[in-house]
Design a protein around this motif. Structure first.
Motif, mmCIF file in Angstrom:
data_model
loop_
_atom_site.group_PDB
_atom_site.id
_atom_site.type_symbol
_atom_site.label_atom_id
_atom_site.label_comp_id
_atom_site.label_asym_id
_atom_site.label_seq_id
_atom_site.Cartn_x
_atom_site.Cartn_y
_atom_site.Cartn_z
ATOM 1 N N UNK A 169 18.420 -11.707 -39.897
ATOM 2 C CA UNK A 169 18.589 -10.464 -39.133
ATOM 3 C C UNK A 169 17.557 -10.344 -38.010
ATOM 4 N N UNK A 170 17.959 -9.764 -36.895
ATOM 5 C CA UNK A 170 17.048 -9.583 -35.769
ATOM 6 C C UNK A 170 15.858 -8.707 -36.140
ATOM 7 N N UNK A 171 16.025 -7.830 -37.103
ATOM 8 C CA UNK A 171 14.952 -6.940 -37.515
ATOM 9 C C UNK A 171 13.950 -7.613 -38.462
ATOM 10 N N UNK A 172 14.240 -8.833 -38.890
ATOM 11 C CA UNK A 172 13.328 -9.572 -39.776
ATOM 12 C C UNK A 172 12.288 -10.265 -38.903
ATOM 13 N N UNK A 173 11.139 -9.607 -38.707
ATOM 14 C CA UNK A 173 10.156 -10.122 -37.755
ATOM 15 C C UNK A 173 9.574 -11.470 -38.186
ATOM 16 N N UNK A 174 9.341 -11.663 -39.480
ATOM 17 C CA UNK A 174 8.796 -12.952 -39.940
ATOM 18 C C UNK A 174 9.800 -14.076 -39.685
ATOM 19 N N UNK A 175 11.048 -13.825 -40.005
ATOM 20 C CA UNK A 175 12.083 -14.826 -39.784
ATOM 21 C C UNK A 175 12.271 -15.127 -38.307
ATOM 22 N N UNK A 176 12.276 -14.096 -37.486
ATOM 23 C CA UNK A 176 12.436 -14.292 -36.045
ATOM 24 C C UNK A 176 11.238 -15.019 -35.449
ATOM 25 N N UNK A 177 10.044 -14.763 -35.989
ATOM 26 C CA UNK A 177 8.860 -15.486 -35.529
ATOM 27 C C UNK A 177 8.969 -16.970 -35.825
ATOM 28 N N UNK A 178 9.468 -17.284 -37.017
ATOM 29 C CA UNK A 178 9.667 -18.688 -37.382
ATOM 30 C C UNK A 178 10.676 -19.341 -36.445
ATOM 31 N N UNK A 179 11.776 -18.660 -36.180
ATOM 32 C CA UNK A 179 12.816 -19.206 -35.299
ATOM 33 C C UNK A 179 12.245 -19.430 -33.896
ATOM 34 N N UNK A 180 11.449 -18.486 -33.409
ATOM 35 C CA UNK A 180 10.846 -18.644 -32.080
ATOM 36 C C UNK A 180 9.969 -19.890 -32.016
ATOM 37 N N UNK A 181 9.132 -20.076 -33.033
ATOM 38 C CA UNK A 181 8.254 -21.249 -33.048
ATOM 39 C C UNK A 181 9.067 -22.535 -33.168
ATOM 40 N N UNK A 182 10.070 -22.517 -34.032
ATOM 41 C CA UNK A 182 10.883 -23.713 -34.250
ATOM 42 C C UNK A 182 11.606 -24.121 -32.972
ATOM 43 N N UNK A 183 12.282 -23.180 -32.332
ATOM 44 C CA UNK A 183 13.050 -23.483 -31.130
ATOM 45 C C UNK A 183 12.177 -23.598 -29.892
ATOM 46 N N UNK A 184 11.142 -22.779 -29.810
ATOM 47 C CA UNK A 184 10.252 -22.825 -28.647
ATOM 48 C C UNK A 184 9.498 -24.135 -28.540
ATOM 49 N N UNK A 185 9.299 -24.808 -29.662
ATOM 50 C CA UNK A 185 8.584 -26.083 -29.673
ATOM 51 C C UNK A 185 9.511 -27.289 -29.801
ATOM 52 N N UNK A 186 10.804 -27.064 -29.815
ATOM 53 C CA UNK A 186 11.757 -28.161 -30.008
ATOM 54 C C UNK A 186 11.835 -29.052 -28.765
ATOM 55 N N UNK A 187 12.043 -30.340 -29.019
ATOM 56 C CA UNK A 187 12.216 -31.294 -27.934
ATOM 57 C C UNK A 187 13.238 -32.342 -28.372
ATOM 58 N N UNK A 188 14.012 -32.804 -27.429
ATOM 59 C CA UNK A 188 15.021 -33.828 -27.715
ATOM 60 C C UNK A 188 14.375 -35.202 -27.634
ATOM 61 N N UNK A 189 14.704 -36.052 -28.577
ATOM 62 C CA UNK A 189 14.134 -37.400 -28.639
ATOM 63 C C UNK A 189 15.218 -38.439 -28.405
ATOM 64 N N UNK A 190 14.949 -39.338 -27.513
ATOM 65 C CA UNK A 190 15.785 -40.518 -27.322
ATOM 66 C C UNK A 190 14.833 -41.704 -27.261
ATOM 67 N N UNK A 191 14.768 -42.477 -28.321
ATOM 68 C CA UNK A 191 13.827 -43.606 -28.331
ATOM 69 C C UNK A 191 14.052 -44.560 -27.163
ATOM 70 N N UNK A 192 12.948 -45.090 -26.636
ATOM 71 C CA UNK A 192 13.049 -46.095 -25.579
ATOM 72 C C UNK A 192 13.445 -47.439 -26.197
ATOM 73 N N UNK A 215 20.976 -26.566 -39.683
ATOM 74 C CA UNK A 215 19.848 -25.638 -39.767
ATOM 75 C C UNK A 215 20.065 -24.447 -38.845
ATOM 76 N N UNK A 216 20.548 -24.698 -37.644
ATOM 77 C CA UNK A 216 20.799 -23.624 -36.680
ATOM 78 C C UNK A 216 21.788 -22.611 -37.238
ATOM 79 N N UNK A 217 22.832 -23.086 -37.882
ATOM 80 C CA UNK A 217 23.824 -22.171 -38.464
ATOM 81 C C UNK A 217 23.190 -21.281 -39.523
ATOM 82 N N UNK A 218 22.311 -21.838 -40.322
ATOM 83 C CA UNK A 218 21.642 -21.038 -41.360
ATOM 84 C C UNK A 218 20.664 -20.048 -40.736
ATOM 85 N N UNK A 219 19.955 -20.480 -39.693
ATOM 86 C CA UNK A 219 18.979 -19.599 -39.060
ATOM 87 C C UNK A 219 19.635 -18.438 -38.313
ATOM 88 N N UNK A 220 20.876 -18.620 -37.890
ATOM 89 C CA UNK A 220 21.601 -17.531 -37.218
ATOM 90 C C UNK A 220 21.807 -16.334 -38.136
#
Length: 143
Positions: free
Chosen positions: A59-82, A51-56
């Motif tokens: 274009x930086x000028x695509x504000x809607x796309x960049x907004x989506x990327x910001x939300x996706x990555x800004x809210x990302x968290x790594x999971x390691x089950x206990x 997904x990251x490769x596709x999101x790269x």
């Protein structure tokens, strides 16, 4: 391939049990983030990297796309089950989607989704009404 629907409780600390069937496909470490609508997406590391490769390519000028990327990555968290197979979902994300005590985890091919149970049920009811139309639309695409 991630398939199936499972219901589990979210404990008071924000931990959610991820079924062994899904954990087997997601791997030992996986990534969770804000999904589309009122859910969370959970990706295996290889799927997250695809997904990251596709999101790269957005274009930086695509504000809607960049907004989506910001939300996706800004809210990302790594999971390691206990040892009990639980992951900790950050409070900010639980609040954002309204996840309190009951959750539904569903496999959607390359990702799992976590939904508040009531929201999932409402979503399914709305889709039930148009399921035949959706199948017809897919037929036009050759599916």
């Amino acid at each position: 391939m991630l398939i199936g629907t499972y219901e589990h409780a979210v404990d008071t600390k924000g931990r959610l049990f991820v079924p062994a069937k899904l954990r087997g496909d997601l791997g030992e470490t996986f990534v969770g983030t804000k999904g589309v609508g009122s859910c969370l997406f959970i990706f295996s590391l290889p799927e997250w990297e695809k997904l990251a490769e596709r999101l790269k390519q957005i274009p930086l000028a695509n504000s809607a796309g960049q907004g989506f990327v910001r939300m996706l990555y800004g809210n990302a968290f790594e999971c390691q089950p206990d040892k009990q197979g639980r992951i900790l979902i950050p409070k900010t994300l639980r609040d954002r989607i309204g996840l309190e005590s009951e959750a539904v985890i569903t496999g959607v091919m390359t990702r799992a989704e976590v939904w508040p149970k009531q929201v999932w049920e409402q979503y399914c009811e709305s889709l039930d009404e148009t399921y035949d139309e959706q199948m017809e639309a897919l037929g036009v695409l050759g599916i």
